[in-house]
Write a protein that holds these residues in place. Structure first.
Motif, PDB file in Angstrom:
ATOM      1  N   LYS A 242       0.971  -1.123   0.007  1.00 49.41           N
ATOM      2  CA  LYS A 242      -0.114  -0.008   0.049  1.00 49.41           C
ATOM      3  C   LYS A 242       0.799   1.277   0.117  1.00 49.41           C
ATOM      4  N   ALA A 243       0.337   2.284  -0.485  1.00 52.55           N
ATOM      5  CA  ALA A 243       1.192   3.609  -0.615  1.00 52.55           C
ATOM      6  C   ALA A 243       1.333   4.051   0.827  1.00 52.55           C
ATOM      7  N   GLY A 244       2.753   4.460   0.991  1.00 57.38           N
ATOM      8  CA  GLY A 244       3.308   4.707   2.336  1.00 57.38           C
ATOM      9  C   GLY A 244       3.749   3.631   3.298  1.00 57.38           C
ATOM     10  N   SER A 245       3.793   2.583   2.740  1.00 62.14           N
ATOM     11  CA  SER A 245       4.083   1.380   3.402  1.00 62.14           C
ATOM     12  C   SER A 245       5.500   1.347   3.910  1.00 62.14           C
ATOM     13  N   ILE A 246       5.899   0.494   4.683  1.00 64.29           N
ATOM     14  CA  ILE A 246       7.379   0.428   5.189  1.00 64.29           C
ATOM     15  C   ILE A 246       8.232  -0.185   3.837  1.00 64.29           C
ATOM     16  N   ARG A 247       7.809  -0.952   2.862  1.00 61.52           N
ATOM     17  CA  ARG A 247       8.501  -1.177   1.730  1.00 61.52           C
ATOM     18  C   ARG A 247       8.939   0.035   1.020  1.00 61.52           C
ATOM     19  N   GLU A 248       7.864   0.947   0.592  1.00 59.70           N
ATOM     20  CA  GLU A 248       8.140   2.126  -0.113  1.00 59.70           C
ATOM     21  C   GLU A 248       9.324   3.015   0.608  1.00 59.70           C
ATOM     22  N   TRP A 249       8.996   3.044   1.892  1.00 59.84           N
ATOM     23  CA  TRP A 249       9.827   4.194   2.669  1.00 59.84           C
ATOM     24  C   TRP A 249      11.383   3.461   2.506  1.00 59.84           C
ATOM     25  N   LEU A 250      11.598   1.961   2.469  1.00 58.59           N
ATOM     26  CA  LEU A 250      12.690   1.335   2.466  1.00 58.59           C
ATOM     27  C   LEU A 250      13.401   1.705   0.946  1.00 58.59           C
ATOM     28  N   LEU A 251      12.477   1.624  -0.062  1.00 56.92           N
ATOM     29  CA  LEU A 251      13.077   1.905  -1.391  1.00 56.92           C
ATOM     30  C   LEU A 251      13.500   3.405  -1.399  1.00 56.92           C
ATOM     31  N   LEU A 252      12.735   4.273  -0.898  1.00 57.53           N
ATOM     32  CA  LEU A 252      12.966   5.866  -1.041  1.00 57.53           C
ATOM     33  C   LEU A 252      14.218   6.143  -0.413  1.00 57.53           C
ATOM     34  N   VAL A 253      14.738   5.569   0.510  1.00 53.89           N
ATOM     35  CA  VAL A 253      16.013   5.690   1.340  1.00 53.89           C
ATOM     36  C   VAL A 253      17.480   5.744   0.228  1.00 53.89           C
ATOM     37  N   PRO A 254      17.684   4.597  -0.170  1.00 52.74           N
ATOM     38  CA  PRO A 254      18.657   4.892  -1.312  1.00 52.74           C
ATOM     39  C   PRO A 254      18.289   5.634  -2.619  1.00 52.74           C
ATOM     40  N   VAL A 255      17.236   5.815  -2.820  1.00 50.88           N
ATOM     41  CA  VAL A 255      16.597   6.630  -4.054  1.00 50.88           C
ATOM     42  C   VAL A 255      16.897   8.334  -3.494  1.00 50.88           C
ATOM     43  N   SER A 256      16.679   8.457  -2.400  1.00 47.56           N
ATOM     44  CA  SER A 256      16.877   9.774  -1.899  1.00 47.56           C
ATOM     45  C   SER A 256      18.542  10.024  -1.761  1.00 47.56           C
ATOM     46  N   LEU A 257      19.123   9.299  -1.134  1.00 45.03           N
ATOM     47  CA  LEU A 257      20.440   9.315  -0.993  1.00 45.03           C
ATOM     48  C   LEU A 257      21.112   9.411  -2.407  1.00 45.03           C
ATOM     49  N   TYR A 258      20.903   8.791  -3.174  1.00 50.76           N
ATOM     50  CA  TYR A 258      21.575   9.084  -4.680  1.00 50.76           C
ATOM     51  C   TYR A 258      20.971  10.317  -5.193  1.00 50.76           C
ATOM     52  N   THR A 259      19.947  10.894  -5.073  1.00 49.04           N
ATOM     53  CA  THR A 259      19.508  12.072  -5.559  1.00 49.04           C
ATOM     54  C   THR A 259      20.205  13.244  -4.898  1.00 49.04           C
ATOM     55  N   LEU A 260      20.248  13.075  -3.728  1.00 49.85           N
ATOM     56  CA  LEU A 260      21.310  14.241  -2.720  1.00 49.85           C
ATOM     57  C   LEU A 260      22.736  13.893  -3.492  1.00 49.85           C
ATOM     58  N   TRP A 261      23.223  12.843  -3.514  1.00 53.99           N
ATOM     59  CA  TRP A 261      24.558  12.811  -4.187  1.00 53.99           C
ATOM     60  C   TRP A 261      24.797  13.416  -5.461  1.00 53.99           C
ATOM     61  N   ALA A 262      23.929  13.009  -6.201  1.00 55.23           N
ATOM     62  CA  ALA A 262      24.011  13.235  -7.635  1.00 55.23           C
ATOM     63  C   ALA A 262      23.644  14.772  -7.715  1.00 55.23           C
ATOM     64  N   LEU A 263      23.092  15.356  -6.962  1.00 53.96           N
ATOM     65  CA  LEU A 263      22.564  16.885  -7.168  1.00 53.96           C
ATOM     66  C   LEU A 263      24.085  17.580  -6.552  1.00 53.96           C
ATOM     67  N   GLY A 264      24.602  16.999  -5.359  1.00 53.96           N
ATOM     68  CA  GLY A 264      25.660  17.407  -4.695  1.00 53.96           C
ATOM     69  C   GLY A 264      26.987  17.555  -6.168  1.00 53.96           C
ATOM     70  N   MET A 265      27.152  16.489  -6.660  1.00 51.64           N
ATOM     71  CA  MET A 265      28.067  16.304  -7.758  1.00 51.64           C
ATOM     72  C   MET A 265      27.913  17.116  -8.772  1.00 51.64           C
ATOM     73  N   THR A 266      26.644  17.436  -9.130  1.00 52.18           N
ATOM     74  CA  THR A 266      26.284  18.530 -10.347  1.00 52.18           C
ATOM     75  C   THR A 266      26.550  19.834  -9.750  1.00 52.18           C
ATOM     76  N   ALA A 267      26.181  20.094  -8.647  1.00 50.80           N
ATOM     77  CA  ALA A 267      26.474  21.524  -8.170  1.00 50.80           C
ATOM     78  C   ALA A 267      28.182  21.938  -8.178  1.00 50.80           C
ATOM     79  N   PHE A 268      28.869  20.779  -7.796  1.00 53.51           N
ATOM     80  CA  PHE A 268      30.113  20.897  -7.759  1.00 53.51           C
ATOM     81  C   PHE A 268      30.837  21.257  -9.241  1.00 53.51           C
ATOM     82  N   GLN A 269      30.111  20.475 -10.225  1.00 48.30           N
ATOM     83  CA  GLN A 269      30.636  20.745 -11.518  1.00 48.30           C
ATOM     84  C   GLN A 269      30.238  22.091 -12.013  1.00 48.30           C
TER      85      GLN A 269
END
Length: 274
Positions: A242-269
């Motif tokens: 279901k929307a908002g489930s624990i599984r959804e939150w577990l998926l979004l942890v690496p997705v969010s970390l990747y997004t922040l990392w990629a934005l940081g690398m892009t800002a550096f460039q």
């Protein structure tokens, strides 16, 4: 999926498609007694400038919320009051309710065509040159949607989303990526990410709306497959539950970390090119 998760996923998809970063763990951890690999992060299928990657991520995050414009109580309905509320009420009627028209192939095509048409509207202003007025105006809405969903602005300040949207939308209009077609591409990827995300929940989507492709009777008798293709024409691979489930939150942890990392690398460039 939840609104903030849709926005984060949209930004991640844009960064993954438009950038490619080379990561050499061996160079980072030089002197270690074991060999560490080097690899590329991101596909770079639609390469854009670092500035285009950063601004496109904001637009795609907002576009990933567009399908929920068919719900009067969705996150984006409260993003830019009263405009967003009126927009959602109108869209709810046109789309036939939640998870219907805007969550389909037809909706994906309509949003993309609208973004393409908006991208054609340009103005020439003294001192600024050519300004992407259409992309800038729509970006005001999209960025405000993303800011609200990601809780980047406080709920108690009703005017803040307008300020954030106007400032960043104006920046995009003036400093839009040089790559042709970036704006409809960003909207397409954001909307597509939303539809796929909802298809991973138990509610599923009807990609062929307004048509209903019913599952065969024998198919509905199978315990597992009956939830993948329903009698009402909805398709789902409900790995997230279901929307908002624990599984959804577990998926979004690496997705969010990747997004922040990629934005940081892009800002550096971006800063390195100044």
């Amino acid at each position: 999926m939840m609104g903030g998760h849709h926005a984060a996923t949209g930004a991640a998809v844009w960064l993954a498609v438009t950038t490619r970063f080379h990561v050499d763990l061996g160079a980072v951890a030089s002197g270690t007694p074991w060999g560490l690999p080097a690899f590329d992060v991101g596909w770079g299928l639609l390469p854009v400038s670092p500035l285009g990657a950063a601004t496109g991520a904001l637009v795609t995050a907002g576009a990933a919320l567009l399908p929920d414009a068919d719900h009067r109580n969705a996150t984006i309905a409260h993003s830019l009051p009263p405009v967003s509320k009126a927009l959602c009420l109108c869209m709810e009627g046109l789309a036939g309710g939640h998870r219907h028209g805007t969550h389909s192939i037809l909706g994906l095509a309509a949003f993309t065509v609208l973004a393409w048409a908006a991208g054609l509207w340009q103005l020439t202003l003294p001192g600024l040159g050519t300004v992407d007025a259409g992309a800038g105006l729509l970006s005001i809405l999209l960025i405000s949607f993303a800011a609200k969903a990601l809780k980047l602005v406080p709920d108690r300040l009703k005017v803040t989303p307008w300020v954030v949207g106007v400032l960043l939308g104006g920046f995009i209009a003036v400093f839009a990526p040089e790559e042709q077609g970036w704006f409809p591409q960003a909207v397409f990827l954001g909307v597509a990410a939303h539809i796929v995300g909802d298809a991973l929940t138990v509610g599923g989507v009807n990609p062929f709306w307004p048509f209903v492709v019913k599952s065969p009777r024998f198919f509905r008798r199978l315990p597992l497959l009956s939830s993948v293709w329903t009698r009402g024409g909805y398709f789902a691979v409900p790995v997230l539950g279901k929307a908002g489930s624990i599984r959804e939150w577990l998926l979004l942890v690496p997705v969010s970390l990747y997004t922040l990392w990629a934005l940081g690398m892009t800002a550096f460039q971006v800063l390195a090119r100044r």
